[in-house]
Design a protein around this motif. Structure first.
Motif, PDB file in Angstrom:
ATOM      1  N   GLU A  89       1.826   0.588  11.114  1.00  0.00           N
ATOM      2  CA  GLU A  89       1.705   1.693  10.141  1.00  0.00           C
ATOM      3  C   GLU A  89       2.543   1.444   8.879  1.00  0.00           C
ATOM      4  O   GLU A  89       3.065   2.377   8.266  1.00  0.00           O
ATOM      5  CB  GLU A  89       2.085   3.033  10.790  1.00  0.00           C
ATOM      6  CG  GLU A  89       1.193   3.386  11.975  1.00  0.00           C
ATOM      7  CD  GLU A  89       1.536   4.732  12.591  1.00  0.00           C
ATOM      8  OE1 GLU A  89       2.648   5.232  12.343  1.00  0.00           O
ATOM      9  OE2 GLU A  89       0.679   5.268  13.312  1.00  0.00           O
ATOM     10  N   TYR A  90       2.640   0.165   8.495  1.00  0.00           N
ATOM     11  CA  TYR A  90       3.299  -0.199   7.243  1.00  0.00           C
ATOM     12  C   TYR A  90       2.249  -0.660   6.233  1.00  0.00           C
ATOM     13  O   TYR A  90       1.311  -1.386   6.579  1.00  0.00           O
ATOM     14  CB  TYR A  90       4.302  -1.338   7.459  1.00  0.00           C
ATOM     15  CG  TYR A  90       5.629  -0.883   8.002  1.00  0.00           C
ATOM     16  CD1 TYR A  90       6.678  -0.557   7.145  1.00  0.00           C
ATOM     17  CD2 TYR A  90       5.848  -0.777   9.378  1.00  0.00           C
ATOM     18  CE1 TYR A  90       7.912  -0.143   7.642  1.00  0.00           C
ATOM     19  CE2 TYR A  90       7.069  -0.362   9.879  1.00  0.00           C
ATOM     20  CZ  TYR A  90       8.096  -0.039   9.001  1.00  0.00           C
ATOM     21  OH  TYR A  90       9.305   0.384   9.491  1.00  0.00           O
ATOM     22  N   SER A  91       2.410  -0.238   4.989  1.00  0.00           N
ATOM     23  CA  SER A  91       1.604  -0.752   3.894  1.00  0.00           C
ATOM     24  C   SER A  91       2.322  -1.963   3.303  1.00  0.00           C
ATOM     25  O   SER A  91       3.551  -1.996   3.229  1.00  0.00           O
ATOM     26  CB  SER A  91       1.413   0.305   2.809  1.00  0.00           C
ATOM     27  OG  SER A  91       0.725   1.439   3.321  1.00  0.00           O
ATOM     28  N   VAL A  92       1.541  -2.960   2.882  1.00  0.00           N
ATOM     29  CA  VAL A  92       2.110  -4.193   2.349  1.00  0.00           C
ATOM     30  C   VAL A  92       1.820  -4.288   0.856  1.00  0.00           C
ATOM     31  O   VAL A  92       0.667  -4.176   0.432  1.00  0.00           O
ATOM     32  CB  VAL A  92       1.542  -5.433   3.076  1.00  0.00           C
ATOM     33  CG1 VAL A  92       2.077  -6.716   2.453  1.00  0.00           C
ATOM     34  CG2 VAL A  92       1.887  -5.382   4.562  1.00  0.00           C
ATOM     35  N   ILE A  93       2.871  -4.483   0.062  1.00  0.00           N
ATOM     36  CA  ILE A  93       2.742  -4.676  -1.379  1.00  0.00           C
ATOM     37  C   ILE A  93       2.810  -6.174  -1.655  1.00  0.00           C
ATOM     38  O   ILE A  93       3.841  -6.815  -1.415  1.00  0.00           O
ATOM     39  CB  ILE A  93       3.856  -3.949  -2.156  1.00  0.00           C
ATOM     40  CG1 ILE A  93       3.823  -2.451  -1.854  1.00  0.00           C
ATOM     41  CG2 ILE A  93       3.720  -4.194  -3.649  1.00  0.00           C
ATOM     42  CD1 ILE A  93       4.987  -1.678  -2.472  1.00  0.00           C
ATOM     43  N   LEU A  94       1.707  -6.748  -2.138  1.00  0.00           N
ATOM     44  CA  LEU A  94       1.618  -8.191  -2.351  1.00  0.00           C
ATOM     45  C   LEU A  94       2.092  -8.550  -3.756  1.00  0.00           C
ATOM     46  O   LEU A  94       1.627  -7.984  -4.749  1.00  0.00           O
ATOM     47  CB  LEU A  94       0.184  -8.668  -2.150  1.00  0.00           C
ATOM     48  CG  LEU A  94      -0.081 -10.160  -2.372  1.00  0.00           C
ATOM     49  CD1 LEU A  94       0.692 -10.990  -1.354  1.00  0.00           C
ATOM     50  CD2 LEU A  94      -1.569 -10.455  -2.285  1.00  0.00           C
ATOM     51  N   CYS A  95       3.002  -9.519  -3.848  1.00  0.00           N
ATOM     52  CA  CYS A  95       3.537  -9.980  -5.135  1.00  0.00           C
ATOM     53  C   CYS A  95       3.303 -11.484  -5.252  1.00  0.00           C
ATOM     54  O   CYS A  95       3.883 -12.263  -4.493  1.00  0.00           O
ATOM     55  CB  CYS A  95       5.025  -9.680  -5.233  1.00  0.00           C
ATOM     56  SG  CYS A  95       5.454  -7.939  -5.058  1.00  0.00           S
TER      57      CYS A  95
END
Length: 342
Positions: A89-95
């Motif tokens: 239940e974690y959202s991933v922010i892609l950089c």
């Protein structure tokens, strides 16, 4: 505007019960949980995630910093990390940093401002100062595919040296003795260790290192094509080439074809990574496989554990556990791009 009070009224439960269902802070029976979710759907209620994160001290977000999304290895491991993060239940922010330390530093600052719960660095090419910045802010951090000695974070690696060594030993078993290498451009892992494995295998059979057979690439398709053209032009070209990743190996394939030659009849080729495309090209690419799925799972599991540990330590003023350094093994995938010399 629909409130939590409206949901409680529709579900026939207390506001406290609705809060426990939403935040998963206490056991609530399946029947009551379903009643709450049904009421939320009927009223189109959306919990206030900002308020929840302020109360819990978590944003349920993870930052993922990679050097090149166009490299299919990074695309594949990013997708698997996102899948595993979703399970927790974690959202991933892609950089995507494009291997630019300044861009990497800017993204790190953005992630800190977003108050992410943790950060994953995959094969970070920037300075160690960039890596230490979130650690200094107390953000749980995992460094993968780069060895950081003495860093206060967990590290997950594959055995790059042995992978490079195994690639060359395999070519030896096919009677190749003049073996070229298309290396990476970085003096840090994984690039340097794969090249070290290549050199170690040559040294073991008393073959002198010939620097004319080593071409530096940048892990991209075009650099593999350029490097292979240079190797083919040698007065005494190699009979086989080890490319330090599959993307460069595929570029090398293009160069061989453009020169009117064939793989493996005229030159054998082995890559590194085992990206999905490696079995779809013709001939299918022999390669050293990284355990991408298992690596992604382990990275996320270790980071989530660190995030949970941080919350416990904050309550008890305990020290962090010893940081872990996990080295995963590679394995050889034999396909059609190598042949045995008579």
């Amino acid at each position: 505007m629909v409130t939590i009070k409206d949901v409680a009224k529709r579900a026939g439960v207390s506001i406290t019960t609705v809060s426990h269902v939403i935040n998963k802070t206490r056991y609530v029976s399946d029947d009551l949980t379903e009643s709450v979710y049904k009421a939320m759907r009927e009223l189109n209620y959306r919990p206030n995630t900002l308020a929840r994160s302020l109360r819990s001290g978590r944003t349920k977000t993870i930052g993922l910093v990679i050097p090149d999304i166009s490299n299919l290895f990074f695309a594949e491991i990013s997708r698997k990390i996102e899948d595993k993060g979703f399970e927790y239940e974690y959202s991933v922010i892609l950089c995507n940093t494009d291997d630019d330390p300044k861009k990497e530093k800017t993204y790190i600052n953005v992630l800190l401002e977003k108050q992410v719960d943790g950060i994953i660095f995959i094969s970070a090419g920037g300075t160690e100062e960039n890596l230490m910045n979130p650690i200094d802010f107390g953000i749980p951090t995992i460094v993968a595919d780069r060895d950081i000695q003495g860093a206060t974070s967990d590290v997950v690696l594959v055995n790059n040296l042995k992978g490079g060594y195994d690639a060359v030993k395999y070519l030896f078993s096919l009677n190749h003795r003049r073996i070229g290498c298309i290396s990476g451009h970085s003096p840090v892992t994984p690039s340097a260790q794969r090249l070290e494995g290549y050199k170690k295998a040559l040294s073991e059979v008393n073959i002198k290192i010939d620097n004319s057979l080593i071409e530096a690439g940048d892990f991209r398709f075009e650099s593999g094509e350029r490097a292979m053209r240079n190797l083919i032009k040698l007065s005494n070209p190699p009979t086989a080439v080890f490319a330090c990743n599959d993307m460069m190996a595929m570029g090398a394939m293009r160069a061989v074809s453009d020169c009117g030659m064939n793989i493996p009849e005229d030159i054998s080729l082995i890559g590194f990574d085992n990206i999905p495309l490696s079995k779809s090209v013709y001939p299918a690419l022999t390669t050293i496989a990284q355990p991408i799925g298992e690596m992604a799972d382990l990275i996320v599991e270790m980071l989530v554990a660190r995030i949970s540990q941080k919350k416990k330590n904050r309550k008890s003023d305990e020290e962090e556990d010893d940081y872990k350094r996990v080295v995963m093994e590679t394995n050889l995938i034999e396909r059609g791009s190598c042949r045995k010399l008579s």
